[in-house]
Design an enzyme around this catalytic site. Structure first.
Site, short mmCIF file in Angstrom:
data_model
loop_
_atom_site.label_atom_id
_atom_site.label_comp_id
_atom_site.label_asym_id
_atom_site.label_seq_id
_atom_site.Cartn_x
_atom_site.Cartn_y
_atom_site.Cartn_z
N TYR A 25 42.56 33.57 18.73
CA TYR A 25 42.82 33.72 20.17
C TYR A 25 42.48 35.14 20.63
O TYR A 25 41.89 35.33 21.70
CB TYR A 25 44.30 33.43 20.45
CG TYR A 25 44.75 33.81 21.85
CD1 TYR A 25 44.40 33.03 22.94
CD2 TYR A 25 45.52 34.96 22.06
CE1 TYR A 25 44.81 33.38 24.23
CE2 TYR A 25 45.94 35.31 23.34
CZ TYR A 25 45.59 34.52 24.41
OH TYR A 25 46.00 34.88 25.67
N SER A 107 51.97 41.98 30.70
CA SER A 107 51.27 40.83 31.25
C SER A 107 52.23 39.85 31.92
O SER A 107 53.38 39.68 31.49
CB SER A 107 50.52 40.10 30.13
OG SER A 107 50.03 38.84 30.57
N GLN A 128 51.31 43.69 35.25
CA GLN A 128 50.05 43.03 35.57
C GLN A 128 50.32 41.68 36.22
O GLN A 128 51.09 40.87 35.70
CB GLN A 128 49.19 42.85 34.32
CG GLN A 128 47.92 42.06 34.53
CD GLN A 128 48.09 40.58 34.20
OE1 GLN A 128 49.01 40.20 33.48
NE2 GLN A 128 47.21 39.75 34.72
N TYR A 130 49.00 38.05 37.66
CA TYR A 130 48.04 36.97 37.84
C TYR A 130 48.35 36.30 39.17
O TYR A 130 49.51 35.95 39.44
CB TYR A 130 48.13 35.94 36.71
CG TYR A 130 47.43 36.35 35.44
CD1 TYR A 130 46.13 36.81 35.45
CD2 TYR A 130 48.08 36.25 34.21
CE1 TYR A 130 45.48 37.18 34.28
CE2 TYR A 130 47.44 36.62 33.03
CZ TYR A 130 46.14 37.08 33.08
OH TYR A 130 45.52 37.44 31.92
N THR A 156 44.88 41.36 38.35
CA THR A 156 43.70 40.86 37.65
C THR A 156 42.87 39.99 38.58
O THR A 156 43.36 38.99 39.12
CB THR A 156 44.11 40.07 36.40
OG1 THR A 156 44.72 40.97 35.47
CG2 THR A 156 42.90 39.42 35.73
N ARG A 165 36.91 29.53 25.37
CA ARG A 165 36.74 30.11 24.05
C ARG A 165 36.70 28.96 23.04
O ARG A 165 37.70 28.25 22.85
CB ARG A 165 37.89 31.06 23.72
CG ARG A 165 37.70 32.47 24.21
CD ARG A 165 38.15 32.68 25.63
NE ARG A 165 39.61 32.67 25.73
CZ ARG A 165 40.26 32.83 26.87
NH1 ARG A 165 39.61 33.01 28.01
NH2 ARG A 165 41.58 32.81 26.90
N LYS A 250 41.93 45.10 38.49
CA LYS A 250 41.34 44.95 37.17
C LYS A 250 40.32 43.82 37.18
O LYS A 250 40.62 42.72 37.64
CB LYS A 250 42.43 44.66 36.13
CG LYS A 250 41.93 44.54 34.69
CD LYS A 250 43.11 44.35 33.75
CE LYS A 250 42.66 44.27 32.31
NZ LYS A 250 41.88 43.04 32.04
N HIS A 274 37.12 41.50 31.04
CA HIS A 274 38.18 40.73 30.40
C HIS A 274 37.93 40.59 28.90
O HIS A 274 38.22 39.56 28.29
CB HIS A 274 38.30 39.34 31.04
CG HIS A 274 39.70 38.83 31.14
ND1 HIS A 274 40.44 38.86 32.30
CD2 HIS A 274 40.53 38.28 30.21
CE1 HIS A 274 41.63 38.35 32.10
NE2 HIS A 274 41.71 38.00 30.83
N ARG A 277 35.93 37.57 27.55
CA ARG A 277 36.61 36.28 27.46
C ARG A 277 36.37 35.40 28.68
O ARG A 277 36.86 34.26 28.73
CB ARG A 277 38.11 36.49 27.26
CG ARG A 277 38.44 37.20 25.97
CD ARG A 277 39.89 37.68 25.92
NE ARG A 277 40.85 36.61 25.91
CZ ARG A 277 41.19 35.90 24.84
NH1 ARG A 277 40.58 36.13 23.68
NH2 ARG A 277 42.11 34.96 24.91
#
Length: 375
Positions: A25, A107, A128, A130, A156, A165, A250, A274, A277
């Protein structure tokens, strides 16, 4: 134990100590992983001028990043699920950052909640954000961060669509492991015992706070459905009003986007893809930093992440226009390998590498590092 001298030593130890699905991951990029690989490799394309005949007796690595004092120009990047890489991971990194004297960014998708981290550390940190479809939940996150005294809000911008991924798909990555992953976990008894003992096993910022998210099962559905492709610059203005202070954007990877943000009055932005990713095929962060610095560097403070592994990389980023860097994977390696002592060792290594690089480049202050010091 093998003597630890660099970040790569930690990566190898980390790979041995955590379950494969969590190692993969962290140590992966989207699709072909071209950008993931490019991030680290392109630092080597930046050569440092070696200077002699200069008094380098006193070297000072101190600086400020987005208004925060930093012993070295480093902050710990917001990485989701640190508490799965190592039990109570967010708290351990935050404590190490506090004790050493660098910023820590928590996060949204952390295991330990922002309130738990604040209680454990007693110090302000950056949060941070989202931006998900549920704007009431976003507003609640902002005001929770304000209530506990978070000193910075990092928004972000580059997660309005998820990059795939392949390793995560093949591993069937989940917070509820399947049989294959359970068998691999059985080969990591140290990790399993620590995770069994820790009280921090949830996504503390989300579960019990987001609408209809009461357990891990409902979280999985929410996390997929809440990705918001409508995120735009109007949302950033709304967030600024709700937060009531400076924000850090970001995910800026384009001169035009950087100019838009600067024209809005954004104070700080992070040049970041990122960690490779998201958009596979994007340029490395370090290769675009000079263009963005030339365009907006006099109006906006720039930070950089993606690919930073050494003190020399910190020097390169500083020379090309960033006031400091964010550490993501390097942090995860050390945390997964050795917990809080690993993070402390990482900071010591980077400080030593940075001081050595500065000395051999004839620089005794961060303020004196410029683009003339690299080519």
């Amino acid at each position: 134990m093998t003597t630890i001298t660099c970040v790569e030593d930690f990566r190898q130890l980390y790979k041995k100590r955590v379950p494969k699905m969590f190692y993969d991951y962290a140590e992966s990029g989207s699709y072909t992983e071209s950008t993931f690989r490019r991030n680290e490799a392109d630092f080597q394309n930046v050569s440092i001028r070696q200077r002699v005949g200069i008094d380098i007796t006193n070297i000072d690595t101190r600086t400020t990043m987005a208004g925060a004092s930093a012993r070295i120009p480093v902050a710990f990047a917001p990485v989701g699920m640190l508490g799965i890489q190592n039990a109570a991971g967010e708290i351990k990194v935050a404590k190490a950052a506090r004790d050493f004297g660098v910023p820590f960014i928590l996060s949204t998708m952390s295991i330990c909640s922002m309130e738990q981290v604040k209680e454990a550390t007693g110090e302000p940190f950056w949060f941070q954000l989202y931006v998900v479809k549920d704007r009431d939940f976003v507003r609640d996150l902002i005001h929770r961060a304000k209530a506990i005294g978070c000193s910075g809000l990092v928004v972000t911008m580059d997660l309005s669509m998820l990059g795939q991924r392949h390793k995560d798909v093949k591993n069937q990555l989940s917070i509820r492991p399947n049989l294959k992953n359970m068998l691999n976990i059985a080969t990591k008894p140290r990790w399993a015992m620590e995770m069994a003992k820790t009280p921090y096993k949830s996504f503390g910022n989300v579960i019990g706070h987001a609408k209809n998210v009461d357990d891990l099962s409902s979280l999985l559905t929410w996390a997929v459905e809440m990705v918001d492709p409508s995120l735009d610059w109007d949302d950033i203005e709304w967030i600024r009003k709700e937060w009531g202070g400076p924000i850090i954007l970001k995910g800026i990877m384009d001169v035009e986007d950087a100019r838009i943000a600067a024209d809005m009055g954004i104070d700080t932005m992070v040049v970041s893809n990122h960690g490779g990713r998201q958009l596979d095929g994007a340029a490395s962060s370090i290769s675009l930093l000079p263009q963005i610095a030339d365009a907006v560097g006099e109006r906006v403070e720039l930070l950089l992440d993606s690919g930073v592994r050494t003190g020399a990389d910190i020097f390169r980023a500083r020379a090309l226009g960033a006031s400091g860097v964010l550490l993501g994977r390097a942090m995860v390696y050390e945390l997964g390998a050795m917990g809080q002592p690993g993070i402390e060792k990482l900071l010591e290594i980077l400080e030593k590498e940075l001081r050595t690089t500065m000395g051999l480049a004839g620089k005794t202050s961060m303020a004196w590092i410029t683009k003339d010091d690299v080519f």
